[in-house]
Design a protein around this motif. Structure first.
Motif, PDB file in Angstrom:
ATOM      1  N   MET A  48     -38.680 -94.430 -47.478  1.00 16.46           N
ATOM      2  CA  MET A  48     -37.860 -93.480 -48.184  1.00 16.46           C
ATOM      3  C   MET A  48     -38.628 -92.165 -48.313  1.00 16.46           C
ATOM      4  O   MET A  48     -39.783 -92.152 -48.706  1.00 16.46           O
ATOM      5  CB  MET A  48     -37.487 -94.032 -49.554  1.00 16.46           C
ATOM      6  N   LYS A  49     -37.969 -91.065 -47.978  1.00 21.45           N
ATOM      7  CA  LYS A  49     -38.582 -89.747 -48.101  1.00 21.45           C
ATOM      8  C   LYS A  49     -38.343 -89.210 -49.504  1.00 21.45           C
ATOM      9  O   LYS A  49     -37.220 -89.224 -49.995  1.00 21.45           O
ATOM     10  CB  LYS A  49     -37.999 -88.780 -47.084  1.00 21.45           C
ATOM     11  N   LEU A  50     -39.418 -88.740 -50.135  1.00 18.86           N
ATOM     12  CA  LEU A  50     -39.346 -88.136 -51.459  1.00 18.86           C
ATOM     13  C   LEU A  50     -39.606 -86.643 -51.300  1.00 18.86           C
ATOM     14  O   LEU A  50     -40.722 -86.238 -50.986  1.00 18.86           O
ATOM     15  CB  LEU A  50     -40.394 -88.755 -52.392  1.00 18.86           C
ATOM     16  N   TYR A  51     -38.575 -85.830 -51.465  1.00 19.34           N
ATOM     17  CA  TYR A  51     -38.695 -84.392 -51.291  1.00 19.34           C
ATOM     18  C   TYR A  51     -39.136 -83.727 -52.589  1.00 19.34           C
ATOM     19  O   TYR A  51     -38.694 -84.106 -53.675  1.00 19.34           O
ATOM     20  CB  TYR A  51     -37.360 -83.791 -50.839  1.00 19.34           C
ATOM     21  N   PHE A  52     -40.003 -82.734 -52.471  1.00 25.97           N
ATOM     22  CA  PHE A  52     -40.459 -81.976 -53.635  1.00 25.97           C
ATOM     23  C   PHE A  52     -39.340 -81.055 -54.102  1.00 25.97           C
ATOM     24  O   PHE A  52     -38.724 -80.343 -53.305  1.00 25.97           O
ATOM     25  CB  PHE A  52     -41.700 -81.151 -53.290  1.00 25.97           C
ATOM     26  N   SER A  53     -39.084 -81.059 -55.405  1.00 30.27           N
ATOM     27  CA  SER A  53     -38.053 -80.194 -55.981  1.00 30.27           C
ATOM     28  C   SER A  53     -38.592 -78.765 -56.101  1.00 30.27           C
ATOM     29  O   SER A  53     -39.802 -78.529 -55.999  1.00 30.27           O
ATOM     30  CB  SER A  53     -37.650 -80.707 -57.369  1.00 30.27           C
ATOM     31  N   GLU A  54     -37.700 -77.834 -56.331  1.00 33.99           N
ATOM     32  CA  GLU A  54     -38.115 -76.434 -56.522  1.00 33.99           C
ATOM     33  C   GLU A  54     -39.034 -76.315 -57.742  1.00 33.99           C
ATOM     34  O   GLU A  54     -39.979 -75.540 -57.742  1.00 33.99           O
ATOM     35  CB  GLU A  54     -36.898 -75.525 -56.643  1.00 33.99           C
ATOM     36  N   GLU A  55     -38.749 -77.106 -58.779  1.00 34.30           N
ATOM     37  CA  GLU A  55     -39.581 -77.096 -59.985  1.00 34.30           C
ATOM     38  C   GLU A  55     -40.996 -77.604 -59.665  1.00 34.30           C
ATOM     39  O   GLU A  55     -41.988 -77.025 -60.109  1.00 34.30           O
ATOM     40  CB  GLU A  55     -38.949 -77.961 -61.071  1.00 34.30           C
ATOM     41  N   GLN A  56     -41.088 -78.672 -58.890  1.00 34.26           N
ATOM     42  CA  GLN A  56     -42.391 -79.214 -58.500  1.00 34.26           C
ATOM     43  C   GLN A  56     -43.144 -78.227 -57.614  1.00 34.26           C
ATOM     44  O   GLN A  56     -44.355 -78.074 -57.739  1.00 34.26           O
ATOM     45  CB  GLN A  56     -42.228 -80.562 -57.787  1.00 34.26           C
ATOM     46  N   LYS A  57     -42.422 -77.527 -56.745  1.00 30.87           N
ATOM     47  CA  LYS A  57     -43.055 -76.515 -55.894  1.00 30.87           C
ATOM     48  C   LYS A  57     -43.560 -75.343 -56.740  1.00 30.87           C
ATOM     49  O   LYS A  57     -44.624 -74.796 -56.469  1.00 30.87           O
ATOM     50  CB  LYS A  57     -42.086 -76.029 -54.822  1.00 30.87           C
ATOM     51  N   ALA A  58     -42.798 -74.963 -57.758  1.00 28.78           N
ATOM     52  CA  ALA A  58     -43.222 -73.873 -58.638  1.00 28.78           C
ATOM     53  C   ALA A  58     -44.516 -74.235 -59.362  1.00 28.78           C
ATOM     54  O   ALA A  58     -45.358 -73.365 -59.613  1.00 28.78           O
ATOM     55  CB  ALA A  58     -42.123 -73.545 -59.645  1.00 28.78           C
ATOM     56  N   LYS A  59     -44.697 -75.524 -59.662  1.00 30.35           N
ATOM     57  CA  LYS A  59     -45.928 -76.014 -60.299  1.00 30.35           C
ATOM     58  C   LYS A  59     -47.031 -76.269 -59.268  1.00 30.35           C
ATOM     59  O   LYS A  59     -48.119 -76.696 -59.632  1.00 30.35           O
ATOM     60  CB  LYS A  59     -45.659 -77.316 -61.050  1.00 30.35           C
ATOM     61  N   GLU A  60     -46.708 -76.044 -57.984  1.00 31.84           N
ATOM     62  CA  GLU A  60     -47.610 -76.259 -56.851  1.00 31.84           C
ATOM     63  C   GLU A  60     -48.065 -77.716 -56.718  1.00 31.84           C
ATOM     64  O   GLU A  60     -49.136 -77.995 -56.213  1.00 31.84           O
ATOM     65  CB  GLU A  60     -48.793 -75.290 -56.882  1.00 31.84           C
ATOM     66  N   LEU A  61     -47.212 -78.631 -57.147  1.00 29.97           N
ATOM     67  CA  LEU A  61     -47.490 -80.052 -57.010  1.00 29.97           C
ATOM     68  C   LEU A  61     -47.539 -80.454 -55.537  1.00 29.97           C
ATOM     69  O   LEU A  61     -48.217 -81.395 -55.159  1.00 29.97           O
ATOM     70  CB  LEU A  61     -46.418 -80.871 -57.735  1.00 29.97           C
ATOM     71  N   HIS A  62     -46.848 -79.704 -54.700  1.00 24.23           N
ATOM     72  CA  HIS A  62     -46.735 -80.022 -53.275  1.00 24.23           C
ATOM     73  C   HIS A  62     -47.921 -79.528 -52.437  1.00 24.23           C
ATOM     74  O   HIS A  62     -47.992 -79.789 -51.242  1.00 24.23           O
ATOM     75  CB  HIS A  62     -45.441 -79.424 -52.715  1.00 24.23           C
ATOM     76  N   LYS A  63     -48.865 -78.829 -53.048  1.00 25.09           N
ATOM     77  CA  LYS A  63     -49.997 -78.266 -52.306  1.00 25.09           C
ATOM     78  C   LYS A  63     -51.253 -79.111 -52.501  1.00 25.09           C
ATOM     79  O   LYS A  63     -51.562 -79.524 -53.626  1.00 25.09           O
ATOM     80  CB  LYS A  63     -50.292 -76.838 -52.765  1.00 25.09           C
ATOM     81  N   ILE A  64     -51.959 -79.329 -51.392  1.00 24.41           N
ATOM     82  CA  ILE A  64     -53.259 -79.996 -51.464  1.00 24.41           C
ATOM     83  C   ILE A  64     -54.246 -79.191 -50.639  1.00 24.41           C
ATOM     84  O   ILE A  64     -53.881 -78.505 -49.683  1.00 24.41           O
ATOM     85  CB  ILE A  64     -53.217 -81.452 -50.940  1.00 24.41           C
ATOM     86  N   TYR A  65     -55.501 -79.263 -51.030  1.00 24.97           N
ATOM     87  CA  TYR A  65     -56.565 -78.622 -50.268  1.00 24.97           C
ATOM     88  C   TYR A  65     -57.589 -79.690 -49.935  1.00 24.97           C
ATOM     89  O   TYR A  65     -58.097 -80.382 -50.829  1.00 24.97           O
ATOM     90  CB  TYR A  65     -57.222 -77.493 -51.072  1.00 24.97           C
TER      91      TYR A  65
END
Length: 83
Positions: free
Chosen positions: A1-18
């Protein structure tokens, strides 16, 4: 199952990793997997170059629910790139 990042999660930068070891920044669109093993798919930036449809496969140190916040806040045991 694909879990897509919401706009709210993207605004919190939850979708970014370094990944310091590889000097790679990933802006994930979604995570896929279950238990301890997942794949993040998105746009990677490596040495200033952007790569679309880039995938990082990783295993978490402990098993989690299929919840993006839990997945992204749990330490990784290992990771690799999926070419």
């Amino acid at each position: 199952m694909k879990l897509y990042f919401s706009e709210e999660q993207k605004a919190k930068e939850l979708h970014k990793i370094y990944l310091e070891e590889d000097d790679l920044t990933l802006e994930a669109e979604y995570a896929e997997g279950d238990g301890k093993q997942f794949t993040l798919s998105g746009i990677a930036t490596i040495e200033g170059e952007r790569y679309h449809e880039f995938e990082v496969v990783f295993e978490l140190e402990k098993e989690v629910e299929q919840d993006l916040e839990q997945i992204m806040s749990t330490d990784w045991d290992w990771y690799d790139f999926n070419f």
